[in-house]
Design a protein around this motif. Structure first.
Motif, short mmCIF file in Angstrom:
data_model
loop_
_atom_site.label_atom_id
_atom_site.label_comp_id
_atom_site.label_asym_id
_atom_site.label_seq_id
_atom_site.Cartn_x
_atom_site.Cartn_y
_atom_site.Cartn_z
N LYS A 89 23.64 22.12 26.16
CA LYS A 89 24.09 23.41 26.23
C LYS A 89 24.92 23.48 27.20
O LYS A 89 24.89 23.03 28.34
N VAL A 90 26.38 23.90 26.92
CA VAL A 90 27.45 24.14 27.93
C VAL A 90 27.92 25.60 28.02
O VAL A 90 28.56 25.70 28.71
N GLY A 91 27.51 26.51 27.31
CA GLY A 91 27.88 27.62 27.36
C GLY A 91 27.15 28.86 26.34
O GLY A 91 26.22 28.14 25.74
N GLU A 92 27.65 29.85 26.36
CA GLU A 92 27.07 30.89 25.19
C GLU A 92 28.17 31.76 24.80
O GLU A 92 29.42 31.96 25.76
N PHE A 93 28.30 32.05 23.62
CA PHE A 93 29.12 33.25 23.21
C PHE A 93 30.53 32.92 22.77
O PHE A 93 30.91 33.32 21.84
N THR A 94 31.18 32.30 23.62
CA THR A 94 32.69 32.26 23.75
C THR A 94 33.37 31.24 22.66
O THR A 94 34.32 30.18 23.14
N VAL A 95 32.85 31.31 21.39
CA VAL A 95 33.50 30.43 20.61
C VAL A 95 34.01 31.42 19.52
O VAL A 95 33.17 32.01 18.79
#
Lengths: 457, 141
Positions: free
Chosen positions: B95-101
């Protein structure tokens, strides 16, 4: 004492860069963190590494924190600017990953930074205030709220002298939190928190009224929810008698609206309003809901989100002209979410329309009133009842919010309407005035408002 | 630098390096095989969507909204399950992050008719669309 890792390990997650840099600095410099300390002045690179290592060591909490902080005092040459920026980084990027003892250490370090008036102290305190969650009555959050309100009371003198504006940020935060806390029962530790919140806020008003008023007109909006508390009733009466017209004149700075928005929430809202196309937003909306709005106590957060979007998220013309999700659509969704909760819904609508009451085209931004105007406009084709109930609310609000200053507020709303027509947000006010979908008496009221309150110029 | 989902091609190799956001995980209890539990999810990036297979503790580690980096993954046919993208034995999902795609759900590279390249049977080429969107995770109404 055994060293405790300060950050919760997550197996399938890439390690955060800041966390990695702190851990690596500690790993390589640990021997140098015990006395006797080197008398050599560290070179710039080692200075940064020592700051990182000391921070990690203190967060680990293995019994040498006072030694580490003395070491920091001895080697600092930048007014603690870098160390404080690391603390801000931990609060913004890593707070959720800190183990409980590390959070205690973090707050201890914050107090140390207050004592030395560190550079960047305001950022650190604001970041911590933003970490107090809305509608979260779990132990951790209540603890944080308690610790921060105690900190602001204990360090009152220092902060008043070195960073007085941060006291206004605390005032805004605790006034807002208190309004929610007063509606909750059955959380024993919350009673202590409320007591201290009242003590801090009253102290601000009684001893630093001039400073408190720097918050501006939203102070009235916040205080209204607290007049049922006897201490605030007196303050309200004093304010209303002497200062309220002046308070209305001062627009509240956008930085106050950010105080109740967590960093991750800000990122997601800005992404939604800057990158997601209208029509493709459903999944993002579900994820946002699940992360921040699960549970009826959390609905109160919508008040702050709507205020934030109106006043602090101003998309560029390029974005406005594109297919990206517009602010009015997001706000429409939020209004839909709270329609079962009359208390919250009323306050969300107030947050949406607040700037209309004071609108002066010479100084106010059309961007603060545009979302409400477009929501009313675009609801007409398929959801005219939404336009109706928003317009009805607005006209009623101008009439009754402050009866003594009714004229001023009617003028404000009239100015806002004229400006949205002048700037082309709405092609013509006839879209409201002549629309068959809107009730006749409402159209009459609006026409009356516009004709009675002509342009100032 | 990673590949976009629109450009990945089925192959029996651990050669997929890409980044996507998980849109939805299958809700029913994950299948348990002799090698452990697995489940299917819909993922996407700015260019296309794909079905991914999560294995073992990956099933609980990732949620809808998570942005995942896949290193040395494999995109190939799995018995009884069709074309799936997964980490495999030699790959890694993080996991490298959430939401921002800002993603798209069409095309879905698993809902493409892939045929072996007549000139090189180990390679596949696109030969028409079976379904514009995932048939397992249709777009939300």
């Amino acid at each position: 004492m055994e060293k405790e890792k300060p950050f919760v390990a997550s197996l399938h997650e890439v390690e955060n860069q800041l966390e990695l840099s702190l851990r690596q600095a500690f790993a390589s410099l640990e021997p140098k963190l015990q006395p006797p300390f080197s008398l050599d002045i560290p070179d710039p690179q080692e200075f940064l590494e020592l700051n990182r290592a000391i921070l990690y060591a203190v967060l680990c909490n293995y019994g040498y924190s006072t030694t580490h902080i003395k070491h920091l005092h001895a080697l600092v040459t930048d007014g603690y600017a870098f160390f404080t920026s690391l603390l801000v980084g931990v609060v913004v990027e890593l707070y959720g990953k800190l183990v409980d003892s590390a959070k205690v250490q973090l707050l201890w370090l914050t107090k140390e930074m207050i004592d030395v008036s560190s550079v960047g102290l305001e950022d650190l305190l604001v970041s911590l205030l933003r970490r107090i969650g809305c509608g979260d009555y779990g132990e951790q959050n209540v603890w944080l709220c308690y610790e921060l309100v105690s900190l602001f009371l204990d360090k009152w003198g220092c902060l008043l002298e070195d960073a007085p504006l941060v006291l206004t940020s605390a005032l805004y935060s605790f006034l807002r939190l208190l309004a929610d806390h007063c509606r909750v029962s059955g959380v024993p530790k919350l009673e202590n928190v409320k007591r201290l919140e009242i003590k801090f806020c009253v102290k601000m008003f009684r001893e630093q009224m001039h400073l408190s008023l720097k918050i501006g007109r939203d102070l009235v909006r916040l205080l209204q929810d607290l007049v049922h508390i006897s201490e605030f009733k007196d303050i309200w009466n004093d304010l209303v008698c002497s200062e309220v017209s002046q308070i209305y004149q001062l627009k509240t700075s956008g930085r106050y609206f950010l105080l109740r928005i967590a960093p991750e929430m800000e990122t997601q809202l800005r992404f939604l309003l800057g990158n997601v196309k209208l029509g493709s937003q459903k999944r993002h909306q579900i994820w946002f809901l699940k992360k921040f709005l699960l549970g009826p106590e959390k609905e109160t957060l919508l008040i702050d989100i709507v205020r934030f979007i109106c006043c602090a998220v101003h998309p560029t013309n390029e974005i406005i002209r594109s297919e990206i999700m517009p602010r009015w659509a997001v706000i429409g969704w939020f209004l839909e979410l709270c329609k079962q909760n009359h208390h919250v819904e009323g306050r969300v609508k107030l947050a949406l329309f607040y700037d209309w009451l004071f609108f002066d085209e010479r100084v106010d931004s059309i961007m603060n009133v545009e979302p409400a105007a477009l929501l009313m406009l675009w609801s007409i084709p398929q959801y005219p009842h939404i336009t109706h109930f928003l317009l009805e609310f607005l006209l009623h609000l101008a009439d009754t919010y402050d009866i003594a200053r009714r004229d001023m507020m009617m003028r404000g709303v009239a100015s806002a309407f004229r400006e949205i027509e002048r700037k082309g947000v709405v092609q013509s006010l006839d879209m409201f005035l002549s629309n068959p979908e809107i009730a006749t008496d409402l159209k009459k009221k609006l026409a009356n408002l516009l004709s009675c309150h002509q342009d100032i110029n | 630098m990673h590949a976009f989902l629109k450009d990945i091609v089925p192959a029996a190799q651990n050669n997929i390096n890409t980044r996507f956001i998980i849109l939805d995980k299958v809700r029913s209890p994950p299948a348990t095989t002799t090698s452990g539990k697995s489940c299917i999810a819909l993922a996407a990036d700015e260019t296309a969507s794909v079905h991914i297979q999560l294995w073992g503790d990956e099933c609980d580690a990732f949620e809808a909204g998570d942005i995942v980096k896949l290193t040395n993954g494999i995109f190939s046919y799995v018995r009884n399950s069709g074309l799936l993208l997964r980490a495999g034995k030699r790959g890694k999902m993080e996991k490298v992050g959430e939401f921002t795609v800002a993603f798209v759900e069409t095309p879905n590279v698993c809902e493409i008719q892939w045929n072996p390249d007549p000139e090189n049977p180990k390679r596949y080429i696109q030969n028409g669309v079976v379904s514009a969107y995932s048939r397992i995770f249709p777009p939300l109404p």
